[in-house]
Design an enzyme around this catalytic site. Structure first.
Site, PDB file in Angstrom:
ATOM      1  N   ILE A 530      34.254  30.840   1.908  1.00 18.47           N
ATOM      2  CA  ILE A 530      35.309  31.346   2.810  1.00 18.47           C
ATOM      3  C   ILE A 530      36.192  32.376   2.119  1.00 18.47           C
ATOM      4  CG2 ILE A 530      35.399  29.289   4.268  1.00 18.47           C
ATOM      5  CD1 ILE A 530      37.742  28.297   2.601  1.00 18.47           C
ATOM      6  N   VAL A 532      36.307  35.244  -1.645  1.00 18.76           N
ATOM      7  CA  VAL A 532      35.761  35.716  -2.903  1.00 18.76           C
ATOM      8  C   VAL A 532      36.868  36.437  -3.651  1.00 18.76           C
ATOM      9  CG1 VAL A 532      34.030  37.162  -4.033  1.00 18.76           C
ATOM     10  CG2 VAL A 532      33.472  35.984  -1.892  1.00 18.76           C
ATOM     11  N   PHE A 535      38.561  35.262  -9.742  1.00 15.86           N
ATOM     12  CA  PHE A 535      38.324  33.987 -10.408  1.00 15.86           C
ATOM     13  C   PHE A 535      36.955  33.426 -10.040  1.00 15.86           C
ATOM     14  CE2 PHE A 535      38.582  29.427 -10.947  1.00 15.86           C
ATOM     15  CZ  PHE A 535      39.345  29.256 -12.095  1.00 15.86           C
ATOM     16  N   ASP A 648      52.513  38.263  -7.230  1.00 16.97           N
ATOM     17  CA  ASP A 648      51.442  38.802  -6.399  1.00 16.97           C
ATOM     18  C   ASP A 648      51.677  38.441  -4.930  1.00 16.97           C
ATOM     19  OD1 ASP A 648      47.788  38.683  -6.399  1.00 16.97           O
ATOM     20  OD2 ASP A 648      49.172  40.320  -6.024  1.00 16.97           O
TER      21      ASP A 648
END
Length: 879
Positions: A530, A532, A535, A648
């Site tokens: 679900i 990518v 990590f 982030d």
């Protein structure tokens, strides 16, 4: 025994033959006593503090010692005369009276010229210095008119003090100070004004525990770590047992007095006293009962019953204060009202500013009935003649809508010239200005900084980081932990032997075996992916009884190795909040690095505003999602022992659960900020389009870097387009620059999401856009805190809800007219009640509903436009 002299005690030596057996028995006995003492201390709040220095003087007394009602014995200063240096002094007394509470107020020593008490101390560190005054009538001098100063070698305690100026209706007065004394010779100097006198009834110099004042606290605005509290002297101004009775020195092991809170409550109808037994109070490891006795934590004030489903008001205490000084406000909490863990979330405000947002005592302390305190430093620029403390409920569904407070201590802090009274120092130095001068100087500094900032603004960063594409696509599934989440604490397959070690030392939740996760993800089948990222892949999985989870499997080729993996999960173990997605567990079997999180069924916020053709979100939904994300970020910045900077923040890292509740995700780049620091010097990392330009220029990461990124998120929610779109004309590529150009033209409505057209209250959008604009200021110092952003978003939501309600009633009225005569239509809402956080200067406290259970009347606001959203903050008052 005289102070400073060693007692002459004869010592008899034991025969050598019996010395060692005796010492063995003595040692065993002492060990036994130490064990029983420790057990007693752990279970009893009266564990005795033995002060090394305890000097109690009944000044002016010529006879025997005086015993106070709380059992303390004050020596006559006839016994202390060798420690007094005075050219001319007089001893006076008055007959006992029913109006006099203690014998120490029956005598006094009067100084017609300067005089000094000198004491030899055995302990270096914190000491209570208490001065007692009672200007009783006598034939030597009118003590009501005595005007004088009291000084130590370093600090001014009283400057031109006059008893009648204290507006005290009582016949006596105690001034209490807490000084960090490092010199073995301590002096108290009494200086009368010309043609006047000085007097003193009693003096106390008593050692205080070193742990009473921590060196670190939290400044109120901005909410950041404050270090160096041990460098100040303090005057105890208020010590309040909220919701409880008077506590006398006899019932406090440090000899303190805790008064009741009723005279300080702004509206006693809004507060309800609650109590429990003192035996139910359990001090956590690291918190000494000397901070406050169990009696304080066993009583509290909570929100009164408003007879409504969603009570929305604050309980307020007002404390008259001197606006020329900084204050240390210590707030005491203990959850004695909840029936279960994680059911009570509430906000705390001081002087209209958010001091603590979303306080969950059971998460902070790990249990119910467990004491907790918070030190807040209030700068003089935020002070007024009233220091205000407020508690109120969270503005969302987070459990019981309630708020509690157990105790308040207000301590005045010494100023720049080491004075606790006035602007003159011991050596004659002066601050050189009153409050108005301080404000003028602050204004000059701000103007000068702005001038320098305009010059620096010429330089704008244009170059993209080399790995920006990878960072921009980094997975949004790295999420924080609910360390105490018992639902997932045991492994179905028994787990590894490492499980107990990790759980006990790191608090990482459940340990999963690799076999369990292979079964949960269909052996990491590609159809289960679900997400990518850098990590690795994120898989949807099903564990135990059908619970869905997100399983993030580390890629061995990833740049994030074992060190980052361990650092990441240890950081996440510190965090727990409704708006941070939960880390359920982990697996580090063989060479695998896998993290397991709660599954967020509605995915990233970005998918719902553009790019996925999903049903558009309403303006209210977008506001609620932004508010949830702001709460999560505000908790990161202020709700942990060390502030955490996310680094982030973007719409793919704000995830939505099945009810569209927003939760902040992805802590792979987060950083701790140590106490006393306001930045972290580090290499620039983040996502292009969201990156703080000041962080990029200076490589100094601050919590204001998150604020900048969040400003971009707000614009994405409003305009429904990416932060960076290289396919657009050059002037439109960067969302922040493009949207702010339209904002400055006053035409922002031209570039908002077309799906919002006609459904947004213009005032709500204006408030929202102003908040975003402030977030995007070039320099961090000009940006608001996340707490301030949160307030403005909640206010924008209130404006939108009132607008929607008005339109609905308008439609109903039109239908009624079309259908013929009918009942009188309801009046449109006359006011917008801003969120239960600090409001604009024109707002008023919200009252309880009337006795019939109907909504209470509220005061209409003077300003809805919010054209100076953040410039008004110096005068904000909470509800």
């Amino acid at each position: 025994m005289e102070i400073g002299k060693k007692p002459n005690i004869p010592v008899k030596l034991l025969p050598s033959s019996s010395f060692w057996p005796f010492m063995t028995l003595l040692l065993a006995f002492l060990l036994f006593l130490s064990g029983t003492t420790s057990a007693f201390a752990a279970g009893d709040h009266h564990n005795a503090f033995k002060p090394t220095d305890q000097i109690l003087i009944d000044c002016g007394s010529k006879s025997s010692s005086a015993k106070t009602p709380d059992g303390r014995v004050f020596k006559s200063d006839q016994e202390m005369v060798q420690y007094i240096e005075a050219k001319e002094d007089i001893q006076v007394s008055t007959p006992p009276s029913d109006n006099v509470s203690s014998p120490i107020y029956l005598t006094a020593r009067i100084f017609l010229e300067g005089a000094t008490y000198k004491f030899h101390l055995a302990h270096a560190g914190w000491h209570w210095v208490r001065l007692h005054f009672s200007p009783f009538p006598n034939d030597k001098f009118d003590l009501q008119q005595a005007t004088f100063s009291v000084l130590t070698e370093k600090y001014v305690l009283l400057h031109n003090f006059k008893f009648s100026n204290n507006n005290n209706s009582q016949a006596f007065l105690q001034k209490e100070y807490l000084l960090n004394i490092t010199d073995p010779l301590f002096s108290l100097r009494f200086n009368p004004m010309k043609d006047s006198a000085a007097f003193i009834n009693a003096i106390e110099i008593v050692s205080a525990p070193d742990e009473l004042i921590s060196d670190s606290g939290t400044s109120l605005f901005p909410v950041i770590g404050f270090k160096g509290l041990s460098d100040y002297a303090y005057q105890s101004v208020y010590r309040i047992n909220v919701g409880g009775p008077l506590i006398t020195p006899k019932n406090d092991t440090l000899g303190r007095t805790w008064t009741t809170d009723k005279e300080y409550l702004q509206d006693q109808n809004l507060a309800k006293d609650v109590k429990t037994t003192t035996s139910a109070i359990k001090y956590p490891e690291g918190l000494t009962p000397l901070i406050a006795p169990q009696t304080v934590y066993a009583t509290a004030a909570e929100m009164a019953d408003s007879h409504t489903i969603n009570p929305n008001f604050n309980v307020t205490w007002n404390f008259p204060s001197n606006p020329s000084f900084n204050y240390l406000v210590r707030l005491h909490f203990c959850d004695i009202v909840s029936k279960s863990m994680n059911d009570l979330y509430f906000n705390v405000y001081v002087n209209g500013k958010t001091a603590i947002s979303g306080l969950d005592l059971s998460s902070v302390t790990g249990d119910l009935g467990t004491p907790y305190y918070k030190d807040i430093i209030v700068n003089s620029t935020l002070m007024s003649p009233q220091l205000q403390v407020q508690i109120g409920p969270m503005g969302e569904d987070t459990g019981s809508r309630n708020a509690i407070l157990n105790g308040v201590e207000v301590l005045k802090m010494s100023n720049l010239v080491n004075s606790l009274d006035g602007e003159f120092g011991v050596d004659g130095r002066t601050i050189g200005m009153g409050k108005h001068g301080m404000v003028a100087t602050a204004g000059f500094v701000m103007m000068f900084g702005a001038f320098i900032g305009l010059g620096a603004m010429v330089y704008r960063w244009k170059k993209r980081p080399q790995d920006w594409q990878k960072r921009n696509s980094f997975s949004s599934w790295l999420l924080p932990i609910h360390a105490g989440d018992s639902t997932f604490m045991t492994s179905k397959a028994g787990g590894s032997q490492k499980s107990s070690f990790y759980n006990s030392t790191l608090g990482l939740g459940r340990y999963f075996s690799l076999a369990e996760l292979q079964e949960a993800t269909k052996n990491f089948d590609a159809s289960q992916i679900i997400g990518v990222g850098g990590f690795g892949n994120v898989y949807i999985g099903t564990i135990d009884d059908g619970t869905k989870v997100a399983v993030k499997r580390g890629n061995p080729q990833s740049e994030q190795g074992i060190t980052e993996f361990q650092t990441e999960i240890q950081m996440l173990s510190k965090l727990r909040h409704r708006h941070l997605v939960s880390l359920i567990g982990y697996c580090d079997e063989n060479t695998e690095m896998i993290l397991v999180y709660e599954y967020m069924s509605n995915g990233p916020f970005r998918d719902h505003i553009y790019g996925k053709n999903l049903p558009p979100l309403s303006w209210k939904q977008r506001l609620e999602i932004c508010i949830g994300a702001a709460r999560g970020l505000h908790y990161l910045h202020t709700g942990t022992a060390q502030g955490i900077i996310h680094r982030d923040v973007k719409t793919t890292n704000i995830l939505l659960d099945d009810a569209f509740v927003a939760k902040v995700a992805d802590f792979g780049l987060s950083k701790d900020v140590a106490f006393g620091q306001n930045h972290v010097s580090t290499a620039v990392k983040g996502s292009f389009g969201y990156l703080d330009p000041e962080y990029f220029r200076r490589q100094q990461l601050t919590d204001k870097s998150d604020v900048y990124s969040f400003g971009v998120v707000l614009l994405e929610a409003l305009c429904a387009r990416p932060a960076i779109n290289p396919q657009l004309p050059r002037e439109q590529v960067n969302l922040a620059e493009w949207a702010m150009q339209w904002k400055r033209k006053g035409l922002l409505e031209k570039v908002i999401d077309p799906h919002l057209a006609g459904t947004v209250n213009p005032e709500s959008m204006k408030k929202f856009a102003e908040a975003a604009e402030k977030c995007l200021a070039d320099y961090g110092v000009d940006r608001p805190t996340m707490g301030d952003v949160l307030w403005n978003l909640e206010y924008a939501l209130q404006l939108q809800e009132a607008f929607s309600q008005g339109k609905a009633e308008e439609n109903e009225n039109e239908k009624s007219v079309a259908a013929g005569p009918g009942p009188e239509p309801a009046a449109p809402p006359s006011a917008v009640v801003a969120p239960s956080t600090p409001l604009a200067v024109s707002d008023r406290p919200v009252s309880l509903p009337d006795e019939n259970g109907g909504p209470a009347e509220v005061q209409a606001m003077d300003e809805h436009s919010g054209t100076a959203v953040f410039t008004q903050f110096a005068n904000l008052n909470g509800r």
